[in-house]
Design a protein around this motif. Structure first.
Motif, PDB file in Angstrom:
ATOM      1  N   ASN A  17       0.831  -1.194   0.000  1.00 32.32           N
ATOM      2  CA  ASN A  17       0.000   0.000   0.000  1.00 32.32           C
ATOM      3  C   ASN A  17       0.873   1.255   0.000  1.00 32.32           C
ATOM      4  N   PRO A  18       0.339   2.349  -0.519  1.00 34.18           N
ATOM      5  CA  PRO A  18       1.138   3.570  -0.676  1.00 34.18           C
ATOM      6  C   PRO A  18       1.252   4.395   0.610  1.00 34.18           C
ATOM      7  N   TYR A  19       1.988   3.879   1.589  1.00 37.40           N
ATOM      8  CA  TYR A  19       2.280   4.656   2.794  1.00 37.40           C
ATOM      9  C   TYR A  19       3.592   4.192   3.394  1.00 37.40           C
ATOM     10  N   SER A  20       4.185   5.048   4.197  1.00 36.01           N
ATOM     11  CA  SER A  20       5.427   4.715   4.901  1.00 36.01           C
ATOM     12  C   SER A  20       5.088   4.108   6.249  1.00 36.01           C
ATOM     13  N   GLN A  21       5.968   3.253   6.755  1.00 34.49           N
ATOM     14  CA  GLN A  21       5.770   2.716   8.100  1.00 34.49           C
ATOM     15  C   GLN A  21       5.812   3.841   9.118  1.00 34.49           C
ATOM     16  N   GLY A  22       6.656   4.797   8.865  1.00 35.66           N
ATOM     17  CA  GLY A  22       6.750   5.982   9.709  1.00 35.66           C
ATOM     18  C   GLY A  22       7.374   7.100   8.912  1.00 35.66           C
ATOM     19  N   VAL A  23       7.169   8.316   9.370  1.00 39.31           N
ATOM     20  CA  VAL A  23       7.786   9.481   8.745  1.00 39.31           C
ATOM     21  C   VAL A  23       8.337  10.356   9.860  1.00 39.31           C
ATOM     22  N   ARG A  24       9.642  10.636   9.755  1.00 36.00           N
ATOM     23  CA  ARG A  24      10.289  11.514  10.719  1.00 36.00           C
ATOM     24  C   ARG A  24      10.315  12.924  10.152  1.00 36.00           C
ATOM     25  N   ALA A  25       9.852  13.864  10.968  1.00 38.90           N
ATOM     26  CA  ALA A  25       9.891  15.284  10.625  1.00 38.90           C
ATOM     27  C   ALA A  25      10.571  15.992  11.786  1.00 38.90           C
ATOM     28  N   GLY A  26      11.858  16.264  11.626  1.00 41.37           N
ATOM     29  CA  GLY A  26      12.621  16.831  12.739  1.00 41.37           C
ATOM     30  C   GLY A  26      12.720  15.820  13.868  1.00 41.37           C
ATOM     31  N   ASP A  27      12.310  16.227  15.057  1.00 41.93           N
ATOM     32  CA  ASP A  27      12.355  15.341  16.226  1.00 41.93           C
ATOM     33  C   ASP A  27      11.063  14.561  16.430  1.00 41.93           C
ATOM     34  N   LEU A  29       8.252  11.740  15.126  1.00 38.68           N
ATOM     35  CA  LEU A  29       8.036  10.567  14.283  1.00 38.68           C
ATOM     36  C   LEU A  29       6.557  10.230  14.289  1.00 38.68           C
ATOM     37  N   TYR A  30       5.994  10.114  13.100  1.00 34.52           N
ATOM     38  CA  TYR A  30       4.605   9.712  12.941  1.00 34.52           C
ATOM     39  C   TYR A  30       4.599   8.261  12.464  1.00 34.52           C
ATOM     40  N   VAL A  31       4.030   7.373  13.273  1.00 33.02           N
ATOM     41  CA  VAL A  31       4.007   5.944  12.950  1.00 33.02           C
ATOM     42  C   VAL A  31       2.632   5.598  12.385  1.00 33.02           C
ATOM     43  N   SER A  32       2.632   4.942  11.237  1.00 35.71           N
ATOM     44  CA  SER A  32       1.383   4.530  10.604  1.00 35.71           C
ATOM     45  C   SER A  32       0.618   3.561  11.493  1.00 35.71           C
ATOM     46  N   GLY A  33      -0.664   3.419  11.195  1.00 34.59           N
ATOM     47  CA  GLY A  33      -1.496   2.490  11.946  1.00 34.59           C
ATOM     48  C   GLY A  33      -1.103   1.049  11.669  1.00 34.59           C
ATOM     49  N   TYR A  34      -1.085   0.271  12.748  1.00 31.44           N
ATOM     50  CA  TYR A  34      -0.762  -1.147  12.643  1.00 31.44           C
ATOM     51  C   TYR A  34      -1.814  -1.989  13.321  1.00 31.44           C
ATOM     52  N   GLY A  35      -2.125  -3.103  12.672  1.00 29.80           N
ATOM     53  CA  GLY A  35      -2.926  -4.136  13.290  1.00 29.80           C
ATOM     54  C   GLY A  35      -1.979  -5.197  13.818  1.00 29.80           C
ATOM     55  N   PRO A  36      -2.533  -6.279  14.353  1.00 30.85           N
ATOM     56  CA  PRO A  36      -1.726  -7.337  14.954  1.00 30.85           C
ATOM     57  C   PRO A  36      -1.149  -8.301  13.920  1.00 30.85           C
ATOM     58  N   VAL A  37      -0.285  -7.775  13.065  1.00 32.54           N
ATOM     59  CA  VAL A  37       0.289  -8.560  11.972  1.00 32.54           C
ATOM     60  C   VAL A  37       1.744  -8.885  12.290  1.00 32.54           C
ATOM     61  N   ASP A  38       2.098 -10.147  12.151  1.00 31.19           N
ATOM     62  CA  ASP A  38       3.476 -10.603  12.359  1.00 31.19           C
ATOM     63  C   ASP A  38       4.306 -10.166  11.149  1.00 31.19           C
ATOM     64  N   PRO A  39       5.389  -9.415  11.368  1.00 30.98           N
ATOM     65  CA  PRO A  39       6.171  -8.930  10.220  1.00 30.98           C
ATOM     66  C   PRO A  39       6.888 -10.040   9.457  1.00 30.98           C
ATOM     67  N   GLU A  40       7.169 -11.158  10.102  1.00 31.41           N
ATOM     68  CA  GLU A  40       7.861 -12.255   9.411  1.00 31.41           C
ATOM     69  C   GLU A  40       6.941 -13.020   8.478  1.00 31.41           C
ATOM     70  N   THR A  41       5.694 -13.247   8.910  1.00 34.11           N
ATOM     71  CA  THR A  41       4.777 -14.053   8.115  1.00 34.11           C
ATOM     72  C   THR A  41       3.768 -13.235   7.324  1.00 34.11           C
TER      73      THR A  41
END
Length: 129
Positions: A17-27, A29-41
């Motif tokens: 999907n067209p979004y970043s996991q997070g975006v840092r702007a200076g100090d 950090l905006y973290v995108s929304g996450y559900g309970p998904v295992d990053p390995e699987t």
């Protein structure tokens, strides 16, 4: 346009999907929304709402770590999305166990549906100063 840096890590779920996991702007950090998904699987984790909340918090912590922060210790604001407010108390218990005595500011809302029909999703803002 402001000076921002996208944050990516293999320790949190990635999608096409067209979004970043997070975006840092200076100090900040905006973290995108996450559900309970295992990053390995790439699969939604088995377990109750407590286990699923823990996985979501692990995903958020991984993005904060990748940005140079200290995991959940740097989180200053969270939004919790639940598909059933009956889960509110159990999510609070799992959430409280991870954030301790000085939790971040927070909003919690009930929504009609979340991607992959998960029961919980969180997004976060962290201060990395």
């Amino acid at each position: 346009m402001s000076d921002t840096d996208p944050i990516e890590t293999d320790d949190a779920p990635n999608t096409d999907n067209p979004y970043s996991q997070g975006v840092r702007a200076g100090d900040t950090l905006y973290v995108s929304g996450y559900g309970p998904v295992d990053p390995e699987t790439g699969a939604v984790v088995d377990g109750d709402i407590d286990a699923q909340t823990d996985r979501v918090l692990d995903n958020i912590a991984a993005v904060v770590d990748e940005a140079g922060g200290d995991g959940l210790a740097d989180v200053v604001k969270v939004t919790v999305y639940l598909t059933d407010l009956e889960d509110y108390e159990r999510v609070n218990e799992a959430y409280g166990a991870r954030f301790g005595a000085d939790p971040p500011a927070r909003v919690c809302v009930e929504v009609s549906r979340l991607p992959e029909d998960v029961r919980v999703e969180l997004d976060a803002t962290a201060y990395l100063g």
